[in-house]
Scaffold this active site. Structure first.
Site, PDB file in Angstrom:
ATOM      1  N   ARG A  98       0.119  -1.469   0.189  1.00 56.08           N
ATOM      2  CA  ARG A  98       0.331  -0.566   0.068  1.00 56.08           C
ATOM      3  C   ARG A  98       0.835   1.729   0.409  1.00 56.08           C
ATOM      4  NH1 ARG A  98      -5.499  -1.793   0.337  1.00 56.08           N
ATOM      5  NH2 ARG A  98      -4.774  -4.039   1.762  1.00 56.08           N
ATOM      6  N   HIS A 116       2.670 -11.384  -5.473  1.00 52.48           N
ATOM      7  CA  HIS A 116       1.251 -10.839  -5.606  1.00 52.48           C
ATOM      8  C   HIS A 116       2.055  -8.886  -5.498  1.00 52.48           C
ATOM      9  CE1 HIS A 116      -2.145  -8.611  -5.735  1.00 52.48           C
ATOM     10  NE2 HIS A 116      -2.934  -9.178  -5.874  1.00 52.48           N
ATOM     11  N   TYR A 123      -1.087  -3.084  -4.597  1.00 54.03           N
ATOM     12  CA  TYR A 123      -2.081  -2.504  -4.478  1.00 54.03           C
ATOM     13  C   TYR A 123      -2.429  -0.811  -5.190  1.00 54.03           C
ATOM     14  CZ  TYR A 123      -3.790  -6.753  -2.047  1.00 54.03           C
ATOM     15  OH  TYR A 123      -4.290  -7.324  -1.616  1.00 54.03           O
ATOM     16  N   HIS A 149      -3.797  -7.857 -10.171  1.00 54.31           N
ATOM     17  CA  HIS A 149      -5.872  -7.413 -11.085  1.00 54.31           C
ATOM     18  C   HIS A 149      -5.804  -6.391 -12.274  1.00 54.31           C
ATOM     19  CE1 HIS A 149      -6.919  -7.819  -6.448  1.00 54.31           C
ATOM     20  NE2 HIS A 149      -5.964  -8.909  -7.146  1.00 54.31           N
ATOM     21  N   GLU A 199      -5.694 -11.327 -12.582  1.00 51.69           N
ATOM     22  CA  GLU A 199      -6.505 -12.190 -11.470  1.00 51.69           C
ATOM     23  C   GLU A 199      -7.734 -11.846 -11.953  1.00 51.69           C
ATOM     24  OE1 GLU A 199      -5.456 -11.874  -7.149  1.00 51.69           O
ATOM     25  OE2 GLU A 199      -7.837 -11.980  -6.687  1.00 51.69           O
ATOM     26  N   ASP A 209      -9.118 -16.277  -8.844  1.00 46.49           N
ATOM     27  CA  ASP A 209      -9.646 -15.897  -6.745  1.00 46.49           C
ATOM     28  C   ASP A 209     -11.419 -16.494  -7.078  1.00 46.49           C
ATOM     29  OD1 ASP A 209     -10.848 -14.878  -4.670  1.00 46.49           O
ATOM     30  OD2 ASP A 209      -8.786 -13.876  -4.671  1.00 46.49           O
ATOM     31  N   HIS A 243     -13.657 -13.853  -5.717  1.00 49.80           N
ATOM     32  CA  HIS A 243     -14.305 -13.252  -6.341  1.00 49.80           C
ATOM     33  C   HIS A 243     -15.128 -13.059  -6.924  1.00 49.80           C
ATOM     34  CE1 HIS A 243      -9.666 -10.476  -6.063  1.00 49.80           C
ATOM     35  NE2 HIS A 243     -10.245 -10.904  -4.442  1.00 49.80           N
ATOM     36  N   HIS A 297      -6.530 -18.903  -6.365  1.00 53.73           N
ATOM     37  CA  HIS A 297      -6.654 -18.119  -4.733  1.00 53.73           C
ATOM     38  C   HIS A 297      -7.927 -18.970  -4.639  1.00 53.73           C
ATOM     39  CE1 HIS A 297      -4.173 -14.664  -6.098  1.00 53.73           C
ATOM     40  NE2 HIS A 297      -3.460 -15.279  -5.274  1.00 53.73           N
ATOM     41  N   ASP A 337     -15.617  -7.769  -2.326  1.00 49.49           N
ATOM     42  CA  ASP A 337     -14.365  -9.019  -2.023  1.00 49.49           C
ATOM     43  C   ASP A 337     -13.911  -8.678  -0.798  1.00 49.49           C
ATOM     44  OD1 ASP A 337     -11.911 -10.009  -2.514  1.00 49.49           O
ATOM     45  OD2 ASP A 337     -11.326  -8.175  -3.153  1.00 49.49           O
ATOM     46  N   HIS A 360     -13.239 -11.685   1.779  1.00 51.43           N
ATOM     47  CA  HIS A 360     -12.946 -12.696   1.405  1.00 51.43           C
ATOM     48  C   HIS A 360     -13.223 -13.704   2.833  1.00 51.43           C
ATOM     49  CE1 HIS A 360      -8.934 -12.802  -0.968  1.00 51.43           C
ATOM     50  NE2 HIS A 360     -10.136 -11.960  -1.827  1.00 51.43           N
ATOM     51  N   GLU A 391      -5.959 -16.902   0.871  1.00 47.27           N
ATOM     52  CA  GLU A 391      -6.019 -15.474   1.241  1.00 47.27           C
ATOM     53  C   GLU A 391      -6.570 -15.315   1.997  1.00 47.27           C
ATOM     54  OE1 GLU A 391      -6.746 -13.728  -2.756  1.00 47.27           O
ATOM     55  OE2 GLU A 391      -4.520 -13.364  -3.505  1.00 47.27           O
TER      56      GLU A 391
HETATM   57 ZN    ZN Z   1      -9.964 -10.152  -2.852  1.00 40.43          ZN
HETATM   58 MN    MN Z   2      -7.109 -13.282  -5.195  1.00 44.08          MN
HETATM   59 MN    MN Z   3      -5.202 -10.338  -5.866  1.00 40.41          MN
END
Ligand code: ZN
Ligand code: MN
Ligand code: MN
Length: 279
Positions: A36, A66, A69, A106, A142, A176, A179, A213, A226, A228, A258
């Site tokens: 981040r 990954h 973000y 993404h 993804e 994922d 997702h 994922h 989103d 999880h 995740e």
């Molecule tokens: Zn997610």
């Molecule tokens: Mn994911």
């Molecule tokens: Mn991701």
């Protein structure tokens, strides 16, 4: 079967391998830096060497990195778009120096623009990035939950991006489950799971599917959000994961959880649940 978690890199990359191994992982995912922020500490050659040695010793493969973000390859703002390409390359280089097999990204978001515009934008970004830095690691696109403004929630969109790349030899997808469920790909029956496999086959091709994922979803089917959740404790549910994990196509694909890590008991419990479902 290869199963693992996204694990923290606190204390160094070598420590992340021990963390994964301690949880019973046979594959793993990490960030290569604070996901981040725009800054990145230079990689420490000793830590990289330790990471590579340890993962061989612990037989942890593949390794997924990954991306950060903040990277948004669909951004309508030219400054952020250029910065995103630059930082995507930073993440790609870091993944490669770590010897990671895959880099997960993404597609991005652009509120107010339609999917077609975003698909063009992301394709341009990936083409530019791969020209500036021909990838060694395989880039995995993804699928997303379809939150406001994002793209890549439909497998057709991901397939369309791939078809516009000048060179897609080192491009794959990471599916994922949370997702996908949030975006409208049901997996709660055997029929649904088979339909999903067919869909992946028709849109991107099964040979492009390199990672999964495996996450349950806290919110309802098609929530487009989103969130999880722990395996078997969300709206996807235990029965669905039993079918998913044992499907002949998905069984061959490395799976990364995740799931939330609110307490120390969460990861061990999720691993135990997944192992208990595998025939
Ligand atoms: Zn997610
Ligand atoms: Mn994911
Ligand atoms: Mn991701």
């Amino acid at each position: 079967m290869r199963i693992g978690f996204h694990v923290s890199i606190a204390g160094g990359f070598s420590r992340s391998v021990e963390r994964a191994f301690g949880l019973g992982c046979t594959c793993m995912q990490i960030f290569s830096r604070n996901p981040r922020g725009w800054t990145a500490k230079p990689l420490d050659p000793d830590d990289i060497a330790g990471f590579k040695t340890l993962r061989k010793k612990r037989d942890i493969a593949p390794v997924f990195v990954h991306t950060n973000y903040l990277i948004n390859l669909a951004s309508p703002r030219d400054d952020l778009f250029e910065k995103s390409i630059e930082h995507f390359i930073v993440d790609l280089e870091r993944a490669e120096r770590l010897g990671a097999e895959y880099l997960v990204i993404h597609l991005g978001s652009a509120s107010g623009r339609d999917a077609e515009w975003m698909i063009g934008r992301v394709s341009q970004a990936l083409n530019e990035a791969m020209q500036l830095h021909p990838p060694q690691a395989v880039i995995l696109l993804e699928n997303t939950a379809g939150e406001a403004g994002d793209v890549g929630y439909a497998l057709e969109q991901i397939g369309e991006v791939i078809s516009r790349l000048g060179d897609s030899v080192r491009i794959g997808i990471c599916y994922d489950t949370c997702h996908g469920f949030a975006a409208g790909y049901d997996v709660r029956t055997k029929k649904d799971v088979n339909a999903l496999v067919k869909k992946i086959e028709a849109t991107v091709g099964l040979e492009r599917l390199k990672g999964m994922h495996v996450n349950d979803c806290l919110l309802e089917f098609r929530s487009h959000r989103d969130r999880h959740w722990h395996i078997g404790e969300g709206k996807i549910g235990l029965g669905a994961f039993k079918v998913l994990l044992n499907h002949p196509v998905f069984r061959e694909i490395p799976m990364i959880m995740e799931t939330p890590k609110k307490t120390e008991a969460d990861d061990p419990r999720n691993m135990e649940v997944v192992k208990s479902l595998i025939r």
